[in-house]
Design an enzyme around this catalytic site. Sequence first.
Site, short mmCIF file in Angstrom:
data_model
loop_
_atom_site.label_atom_id
_atom_site.label_comp_id
_atom_site.label_asym_id
_atom_site.label_seq_id
_atom_site.Cartn_x
_atom_site.Cartn_y
_atom_site.Cartn_z
N GLY A 1 0.86 -1.13 0.10
CA GLY A 1 0.01 0.09 -0.04
C GLY A 1 0.81 1.33 -0.02
O GLY A 1 0.28 2.23 0.47
N GLY B 1 -0.60 4.63 -1.01
CA GLY B 1 -1.86 5.14 -0.26
C GLY B 1 -1.36 6.09 0.75
O GLY B 1 -0.30 6.37 1.01
N SER C 1 -8.21 -0.91 12.20
CA SER C 1 -8.74 0.31 12.33
C SER C 1 -9.57 0.32 13.62
O SER C 1 -10.11 -0.53 13.87
CB SER C 1 -9.88 0.51 11.25
OG SER C 1 -10.86 1.49 11.49
N SER C 2 -9.95 1.57 14.18
CA SER C 2 -10.90 1.62 15.37
C SER C 2 -12.24 1.28 15.20
O SER C 2 -12.84 0.92 16.00
CB SER C 2 -10.62 3.16 15.75
OG SER C 2 -11.31 3.89 14.87
N CYS C 3 -12.84 0.88 13.89
CA CYS C 3 -13.96 0.51 13.66
C CYS C 3 -14.33 -0.91 14.26
O CYS C 3 -15.39 -1.36 14.00
CB CYS C 3 -14.57 0.55 12.21
SG CYS C 3 -13.73 -0.55 11.09
N TYR D 1 -15.90 -4.33 6.77
CA TYR D 1 -14.61 -3.88 6.73
C TYR D 1 -13.81 -4.38 8.20
O TYR D 1 -12.91 -4.78 8.53
CB TYR D 1 -14.47 -2.34 6.79
CG TYR D 1 -13.23 -1.88 6.78
CD1 TYR D 1 -12.86 -0.81 8.10
CD2 TYR D 1 -12.36 -2.08 5.77
CE1 TYR D 1 -11.49 -0.37 7.91
CE2 TYR D 1 -10.98 -1.46 6.02
CZ TYR D 1 -10.61 -0.48 7.03
OH TYR D 1 -9.50 -0.14 6.85
N LYS E 1 -10.89 -6.98 9.29
CA LYS E 1 -9.75 -6.26 10.18
C LYS E 1 -9.54 -7.23 11.34
O LYS E 1 -8.45 -7.37 11.92
CB LYS E 1 -10.00 -4.93 10.30
CG LYS E 1 -9.61 -3.94 9.19
CD LYS E 1 -8.40 -4.23 8.51
CE LYS E 1 -8.02 -3.21 7.50
NZ LYS E 1 -6.65 -3.40 6.91
N HIS F 1 -13.44 9.60 3.54
CA HIS F 1 -13.92 9.84 4.81
C HIS F 1 -14.29 11.25 5.23
O HIS F 1 -14.12 12.36 4.58
CB HIS F 1 -12.51 9.48 5.91
CG HIS F 1 -12.22 8.09 5.88
ND1 HIS F 1 -11.04 7.54 4.99
CD2 HIS F 1 -12.53 7.07 6.34
CE1 HIS F 1 -11.14 6.12 5.21
NE2 HIS F 1 -12.02 5.87 6.12
N ARG G 1 -15.76 12.27 16.68
CA ARG G 1 -14.61 11.21 16.24
C ARG G 1 -13.23 11.97 16.57
O ARG G 1 -13.09 12.97 16.91
CB ARG G 1 -14.67 11.24 14.72
CG ARG G 1 -16.10 10.53 13.92
CD ARG G 1 -15.82 9.09 13.97
NE ARG G 1 -17.03 8.60 13.40
CZ ARG G 1 -18.12 8.46 13.92
NH1 ARG G 1 -18.35 8.65 15.17
NH2 ARG G 1 -19.15 7.63 13.13
#
Length: 311
Positions: free
Chosen positions: A11, A14, A108-110, A137, A141, A180, A210
Amino acid sequence: MEKNAKIYIAGMYGMVGSAITRNLRARGYSHLLGHSSKELDLTNQKTVFDFFQKEKPDYVFLAAARVGGIYANNSYPADFIYSNICIQTNIIHSAYIFRVRKLLFLGSSCIYPKLAEQPMDESCLLTGGLEPTNESYALAKIAGIKMCQAYNRQYHTSFISCMPTNLYGPNDNYDLMNAHVLPALIRKVHEAKVNSQPSFVVWGTGNPKREFLYVDDLAEACFVLMNEYLNDETINVGSGEEVSIKELAQTIQEVVGYKGDLVFDTTKPDGTPRKLLNGSRMRTQGWAPKITLKNGIELAYKNFLEGKIRM
Ligand code: GFB
Protein backbone atom coordinates in the site's frame (compact mmCIF):
# COMPACT_ATOMS: atom_id res chain seq x y z
CA MET A 1 15.29 -2.80 11.68
CA GLU A 2 18.79 -2.71 10.22
CA LYS A 3 19.42 0.16 7.79
CA ASN A 4 20.10 -2.30 4.95
CA ALA A 5 16.99 -4.37 5.64
CA LYS A 6 14.66 -5.06 2.74
CA ILE A 7 11.32 -3.52 3.76
CA TYR A 8 8.06 -4.09 1.89
CA ILE A 9 5.37 -1.42 2.37
CA ALA A 10 2.14 -2.96 1.05
CA GLY A 11 0.00 0.00 0.00
CA MET A 12 3.06 2.24 -0.51
CA TYR A 13 1.17 4.75 -2.68
CA GLY A 14 -1.84 5.10 -0.37
CA MET A 15 -2.15 7.66 2.43
CA VAL A 16 -0.75 5.38 5.17
CA GLY A 17 1.81 3.57 3.02
CA SER A 18 3.25 6.80 1.64
CA ALA A 19 3.52 8.24 5.16
CA ILE A 20 5.39 5.14 6.36
CA THR A 21 7.65 5.42 3.29
CA ARG A 22 8.38 9.11 4.06
CA ASN A 23 9.23 8.20 7.66
CA LEU A 24 11.60 5.38 6.69
CA ARG A 25 13.32 7.38 3.95
CA ALA A 26 13.87 10.27 6.39
CA ARG A 27 15.57 7.78 8.70
CA GLY A 28 17.93 6.58 5.97
CA TYR A 29 16.25 3.30 5.03
CA SER A 30 16.84 2.86 1.33
CA HIS A 31 15.84 -0.69 0.51
CA LEU A 32 12.09 -0.07 0.36
CA LEU A 33 9.72 -2.08 -1.85
CA GLY A 34 6.22 -1.19 -2.93
CA HIS A 35 3.85 -1.34 -5.88
CA SER A 36 0.67 0.37 -6.98
CA SER A 37 -2.46 -1.82 -6.98
CA LYS A 38 -2.29 -1.73 -10.80
CA GLU A 39 1.25 -3.17 -10.79
CA LEU A 40 0.58 -5.88 -8.18
CA ASP A 41 -2.90 -7.30 -7.55
CA LEU A 42 -2.72 -8.17 -3.86
CA THR A 43 -6.08 -9.97 -4.04
CA ASN A 44 -4.39 -12.63 -6.23
CA GLN A 45 -2.75 -15.31 -4.08
CA LYS A 46 -0.27 -16.51 -6.71
CA THR A 47 0.79 -12.98 -7.65
CA VAL A 48 1.55 -12.23 -4.01
CA PHE A 49 3.34 -15.59 -3.52
CA ASP A 50 5.51 -14.98 -6.60
CA PHE A 51 6.34 -11.45 -5.39
CA PHE A 52 7.46 -12.72 -1.97
CA GLN A 53 9.40 -15.62 -3.55
CA LYS A 54 11.29 -13.15 -5.75
CA GLU A 55 11.85 -10.35 -3.23
CA LYS A 56 11.95 -12.15 0.16
CA PRO A 57 11.53 -8.95 2.23
CA ASP A 58 12.82 -8.88 5.81
CA TYR A 59 10.02 -6.68 7.16
CA VAL A 60 6.46 -5.97 5.99
CA PHE A 61 4.19 -3.01 6.80
CA LEU A 62 0.73 -4.25 5.76
CA ALA A 63 -0.92 -0.93 4.99
CA ALA A 64 -2.70 -2.03 1.80
CA ALA A 65 -6.48 -2.16 2.10
CA ARG A 66 -9.74 -1.24 0.44
CA VAL A 67 -10.76 1.78 2.56
CA GLY A 68 -13.44 4.46 2.58
CA GLY A 69 -15.81 6.49 4.66
CA ILE A 70 -19.22 5.64 6.01
CA TYR A 71 -21.02 5.88 2.63
CA ALA A 72 -18.48 3.66 0.83
CA ASN A 73 -18.51 1.06 3.61
CA ASN A 74 -22.29 1.06 3.73
CA SER A 75 -22.65 0.85 -0.07
CA TYR A 76 -20.00 -1.76 -0.95
CA PRO A 77 -19.84 -4.29 1.94
CA ALA A 78 -19.06 -7.23 -0.37
CA ASP A 79 -16.12 -5.39 -1.95
CA PHE A 80 -14.79 -4.35 1.45
CA ILE A 81 -14.92 -7.82 3.01
CA TYR A 82 -13.65 -9.62 -0.11
CA SER A 83 -10.77 -7.30 -0.98
CA ASN A 84 -9.50 -6.81 2.56
CA ILE A 85 -9.65 -10.49 3.52
CA CYS A 86 -7.88 -11.45 0.26
CA ILE A 87 -5.16 -8.79 0.55
CA GLN A 88 -4.28 -9.48 4.18
CA THR A 89 -4.58 -13.26 3.90
CA ASN A 90 -2.31 -13.42 0.86
CA ILE A 91 0.34 -11.19 2.43
CA ILE A 92 0.29 -12.74 5.91
CA HIS A 93 0.52 -16.29 4.51
CA SER A 94 3.33 -15.44 2.08
CA ALA A 95 5.14 -13.59 4.86
CA TYR A 96 5.06 -16.85 6.85
CA ILE A 97 6.14 -19.04 3.88
CA PHE A 98 9.09 -16.76 3.04
CA ARG A 99 10.11 -16.19 6.67
CA VAL A 100 9.55 -12.46 6.97
CA ARG A 101 11.20 -11.45 10.23
CA LYS A 102 8.40 -9.16 11.36
CA LEU A 103 5.11 -7.94 9.94
CA LEU A 104 2.93 -5.06 11.16
CA PHE A 105 -0.76 -5.34 10.21
CA LEU A 106 -2.79 -2.13 10.22
CA GLY A 107 -6.42 -2.33 11.28
CA SER A 108 -8.89 0.34 12.30
CA SER A 109 -10.78 1.62 15.33
CA CYS A 110 -14.05 0.45 13.74
CA ILE A 111 -13.23 -3.11 14.91
CA TYR A 112 -14.61 -2.26 18.36
CA PRO A 113 -18.29 -2.58 19.36
CA LYS A 114 -20.60 0.26 18.30
CA LEU A 115 -21.50 1.08 21.88
CA ALA A 116 -18.23 0.15 23.57
CA GLU A 117 -17.37 2.01 26.75
CA GLN A 118 -15.34 5.10 25.85
CA PRO A 119 -12.46 5.46 25.57
CA MET A 120 -12.20 2.03 23.93
CA ASP A 121 -9.58 -0.30 25.35
CA GLU A 122 -8.08 -3.12 23.26
CA SER A 123 -9.77 -5.60 25.61
CA CYS A 124 -13.28 -4.61 24.42
CA LEU A 125 -12.71 -6.35 21.06
CA LEU A 126 -15.57 -8.80 20.28
CA THR A 127 -17.55 -7.85 23.39
CA GLY A 128 -20.52 -6.37 21.52
CA GLY A 129 -22.23 -5.75 18.18
CA LEU A 130 -20.39 -3.83 15.48
CA GLU A 131 -21.48 -0.61 13.77
CA PRO A 132 -23.64 -1.89 10.84
CA THR A 133 -22.36 0.67 8.31
CA ASN A 134 -18.82 -0.76 8.45
CA GLU A 135 -19.33 -4.28 9.79
CA SER A 136 -17.79 -5.90 6.69
CA TYR A 137 -14.59 -3.91 6.93
CA ALA A 138 -14.44 -4.38 10.70
CA LEU A 139 -14.86 -8.17 10.42
CA ALA A 140 -12.10 -8.32 7.79
CA LYS A 141 -9.74 -6.37 10.08
CA ILE A 142 -10.65 -8.51 13.10
CA ALA A 143 -9.86 -11.60 11.00
CA GLY A 144 -6.47 -10.04 10.18
CA ILE A 145 -5.65 -9.52 13.86
CA LYS A 146 -6.66 -13.08 14.69
CA MET A 147 -4.75 -14.49 11.71
CA CYS A 148 -1.54 -12.79 12.87
CA GLN A 149 -2.05 -14.21 16.38
CA ALA A 150 -2.81 -17.70 15.01
CA TYR A 151 0.35 -17.74 12.87
CA ASN A 152 2.42 -16.52 15.81
CA ARG A 153 1.02 -19.33 17.94
CA GLN A 154 1.32 -22.17 15.40
CA TYR A 155 4.29 -21.10 13.28
CA HIS A 156 6.16 -18.87 15.77
CA THR A 157 6.05 -15.87 13.44
CA SER A 158 6.39 -12.24 14.63
CA PHE A 159 3.26 -10.69 13.21
CA ILE A 160 1.93 -7.74 15.21
CA SER A 161 -1.03 -5.41 14.65
CA CYS A 162 -2.10 -1.91 15.52
CA MET A 163 -5.50 -0.18 15.42
CA PRO A 164 -5.29 3.49 14.37
CA THR A 165 -8.12 5.96 14.91
CA ASN A 166 -9.53 7.98 11.96
CA LEU A 167 -6.57 9.12 9.87
CA TYR A 168 -6.04 12.05 7.49
CA GLY A 169 -3.21 13.83 5.69
CA PRO A 170 -1.23 13.78 2.40
CA ASN A 171 -2.48 11.44 -0.34
CA ASP A 172 -5.90 11.20 1.24
CA ASN A 173 -8.97 10.40 -0.87
CA TYR A 174 -11.17 13.47 -1.53
CA ASP A 175 -13.93 11.76 -3.49
CA LEU A 176 -17.11 13.44 -2.26
CA MET A 177 -19.06 10.20 -1.81
CA ASN A 178 -16.43 7.64 -0.82
CA ALA A 179 -13.97 9.71 1.24
CA HIS A 180 -13.75 9.86 5.02
CA VAL A 181 -15.41 12.81 6.72
CA LEU A 182 -12.38 15.08 7.21
CA PRO A 183 -11.18 15.19 3.59
CA ALA A 184 -14.76 15.30 2.31
CA LEU A 185 -15.52 18.37 4.42
CA ILE A 186 -12.25 20.08 3.41
CA ARG A 187 -13.29 19.71 -0.22
CA LYS A 188 -16.90 20.79 0.41
CA VAL A 189 -15.88 23.89 2.38
CA HIS A 190 -13.22 24.79 -0.18
CA GLU A 191 -15.66 24.46 -3.08
CA ALA A 192 -18.32 26.48 -1.20
CA LYS A 193 -15.75 29.23 -0.71
CA VAL A 194 -14.42 29.38 -4.27
CA ASN A 195 -17.96 29.14 -5.71
CA SER A 196 -19.33 31.73 -3.25
CA GLN A 197 -22.00 29.29 -2.05
CA PRO A 198 -24.08 30.41 0.98
CA SER A 199 -23.76 27.01 2.70
CA PHE A 200 -22.28 23.50 2.52
CA VAL A 201 -23.75 20.11 3.39
CA VAL A 202 -22.70 18.08 6.42
CA TRP A 203 -24.03 14.51 6.49
CA GLY A 204 -25.99 13.29 9.50
CA THR A 205 -26.79 15.37 12.57
CA GLY A 206 -23.27 16.62 13.27
CA ASN A 207 -23.53 15.19 16.79
CA PRO A 208 -21.32 12.05 16.50
CA LYS A 209 -17.82 12.45 17.84
CA ARG A 210 -14.66 11.31 16.11
CA GLU A 211 -11.00 11.17 17.04
CA PHE A 212 -8.46 12.09 14.35
CA LEU A 213 -4.75 11.42 13.95
CA TYR A 214 -2.48 12.97 11.30
CA VAL A 215 -1.03 10.18 9.19
CA ASP A 216 2.62 11.13 9.76
CA ASP A 217 2.09 10.67 13.49
CA LEU A 218 0.73 7.20 12.74
CA ALA A 219 3.78 6.45 10.56
CA GLU A 220 6.06 7.25 13.50
CA ALA A 221 4.01 4.92 15.71
CA CYS A 222 4.37 2.16 13.08
CA PHE A 223 8.16 2.61 13.11
CA VAL A 224 8.25 2.41 16.92
CA LEU A 225 6.07 -0.73 16.96
CA MET A 226 8.09 -2.50 14.25
CA ASN A 227 11.24 -1.88 16.23
CA GLU A 228 10.07 -2.21 19.84
CA TYR A 229 6.74 -4.06 20.13
CA LEU A 230 6.78 -7.86 20.51
CA ASN A 231 3.38 -8.56 22.07
CA ASP A 232 0.85 -10.08 19.68
CA GLU A 233 -2.04 -8.29 21.40
CA THR A 234 -3.24 -5.52 19.12
CA ILE A 235 -2.47 -1.96 20.22
CA ASN A 236 -4.48 1.25 19.74
CA VAL A 237 -2.89 4.31 18.13
CA GLY A 238 -4.92 7.43 18.86
CA SER A 239 -4.49 11.15 19.36
CA GLY A 240 -6.86 11.41 22.31
CA GLU A 241 -8.33 14.49 20.57
CA GLU A 242 -12.08 14.00 20.00
CA VAL A 243 -14.47 16.49 18.34
CA SER A 244 -18.07 16.41 17.15
CA ILE A 245 -18.61 16.37 13.40
CA LYS A 246 -20.13 19.85 13.74
CA GLU A 247 -17.04 21.17 15.58
CA LEU A 248 -14.84 19.52 12.93
CA ALA A 249 -16.76 21.30 10.16
CA GLN A 250 -16.42 24.62 11.97
CA THR A 251 -12.67 24.13 12.46
CA ILE A 252 -12.32 23.35 8.74
CA GLN A 253 -14.25 26.55 7.97
CA GLU A 254 -11.76 28.53 10.08
CA VAL A 255 -8.78 26.98 8.28
CA VAL A 256 -10.27 27.44 4.80
CA GLY A 257 -11.58 30.93 5.59
CA TYR A 258 -15.24 30.36 4.81
CA LYS A 259 -18.10 31.71 6.94
CA GLY A 260 -21.16 30.14 5.22
CA ASP A 261 -23.84 28.04 6.89
CA LEU A 262 -23.80 24.34 7.70
CA VAL A 263 -26.76 22.39 6.28
CA PHE A 264 -27.26 18.98 7.88
CA ASP A 265 -28.42 16.17 5.55
CA THR A 266 -30.00 13.78 8.02
CA THR A 267 -30.87 11.31 5.26
CA LYS A 268 -27.22 10.25 5.58
CA PRO A 269 -26.18 8.00 8.51
CA ASP A 270 -24.44 9.22 11.64
CA GLY A 271 -22.74 5.87 12.17
CA THR A 272 -21.30 5.06 15.56
CA PRO A 273 -21.86 7.84 18.13
CA ARG A 274 -18.26 7.82 19.42
CA LYS A 275 -15.08 5.83 18.80
CA LEU A 276 -12.41 7.37 21.03
CA LEU A 277 -9.48 5.02 21.59
CA ASN A 278 -7.72 4.37 24.87
CA GLY A 279 -4.22 5.03 23.56
CA SER A 280 -2.42 4.63 26.90
CA ARG A 281 -0.57 1.41 25.94
CA MET A 282 0.96 3.10 22.90
CA ARG A 283 2.14 5.96 25.11
CA THR A 284 4.12 3.39 27.17
CA GLN A 285 6.00 2.61 23.95
CA GLY A 286 7.39 6.15 24.12
CA TRP A 287 5.24 7.56 21.33
CA ALA A 288 2.87 10.55 21.41
CA PRO A 289 1.27 12.46 18.55
CA LYS A 290 2.97 15.73 17.61
CA ILE A 291 0.40 17.27 15.25
CA THR A 292 -2.76 18.83 16.68
CA LEU A 293 -6.05 18.61 14.81
CA LYS A 294 -6.06 22.32 13.81
CA ASN A 295 -2.43 22.14 12.62
CA GLY A 296 -3.12 18.87 10.82
CA ILE A 297 -6.12 20.32 9.00
CA GLU A 298 -3.94 23.27 7.93
CA LEU A 299 -1.35 20.82 6.54
CA ALA A 300 -4.02 18.70 4.86
CA TYR A 301 -5.64 21.75 3.25
CA LYS A 302 -2.22 22.87 1.99
CA ASN A 303 -1.76 19.43 0.41
CA PHE A 304 -5.24 19.66 -1.07
CA LEU A 305 -4.45 23.04 -2.65
CA GLU A 306 -1.17 21.66 -4.02
CA GLY A 307 -3.10 18.82 -5.65
CA LYS A 308 -1.37 16.06 -3.66
CA ILE A 309 -4.61 14.18 -3.41
CA ARG A 310 -6.78 11.54 -5.05
CA MET A 311 -10.26 12.68 -6.18
O1 GFB B 1 -14.96 9.18 8.25
P1 GFB B 1 -16.37 8.73 8.20
O2 GFB B 1 -17.01 8.67 6.84
O3 GFB B 1 -16.56 7.27 8.77
O4 GFB B 1 -17.21 9.67 9.19
P2 GFB B 1 -16.64 6.74 10.26
C1 GFB B 1 -18.57 9.55 9.16
C2 GFB B 1 -19.22 10.56 10.10
O5 GFB B 1 -19.03 11.88 9.56
C3 GFB B 1 -20.71 10.29 10.11
C4 GFB B 1 -20.30 12.40 9.14
O6 GFB B 1 -21.24 10.73 11.32
C5 GFB B 1 -21.17 11.15 8.95
O7 GFB B 1 -22.55 11.47 9.05
N1 GFB B 1 -20.15 13.19 7.91
C6 GFB B 1 -20.58 14.45 7.76
C7 GFB B 1 -19.57 12.79 6.77
N2 GFB B 1 -20.34 14.89 6.51
C8 GFB B 1 -19.69 13.86 5.87
C9 GFB B 1 -19.18 13.73 4.55
O8 GFB B 1 -19.27 14.63 3.70
N3 GFB B 1 -18.55 12.56 4.26
C10 GFB B 1 -18.43 11.55 5.18
N4 GFB B 1 -17.77 10.42 4.83
N5 GFB B 1 -18.96 11.63 6.46
C11 GFB B 1 -15.17 4.88 9.21
C12 GFB B 1 -15.36 3.44 8.81
O9 GFB B 1 -16.26 5.22 10.04
O10 GFB B 1 -14.00 5.06 9.99
C13 GFB B 1 -14.17 2.93 8.10
O11 GFB B 1 -16.51 3.37 7.96
C14 GFB B 1 -12.91 3.22 8.89
O12 GFB B 1 -14.30 1.56 7.92
C15 GFB B 1 -12.83 4.66 9.27
O13 GFB B 1 -12.91 2.44 10.05
C16 GFB B 1 -11.61 4.93 10.11
O14 GFB B 1 -15.64 7.41 11.12
O15 GFB B 1 -18.07 6.75 10.70
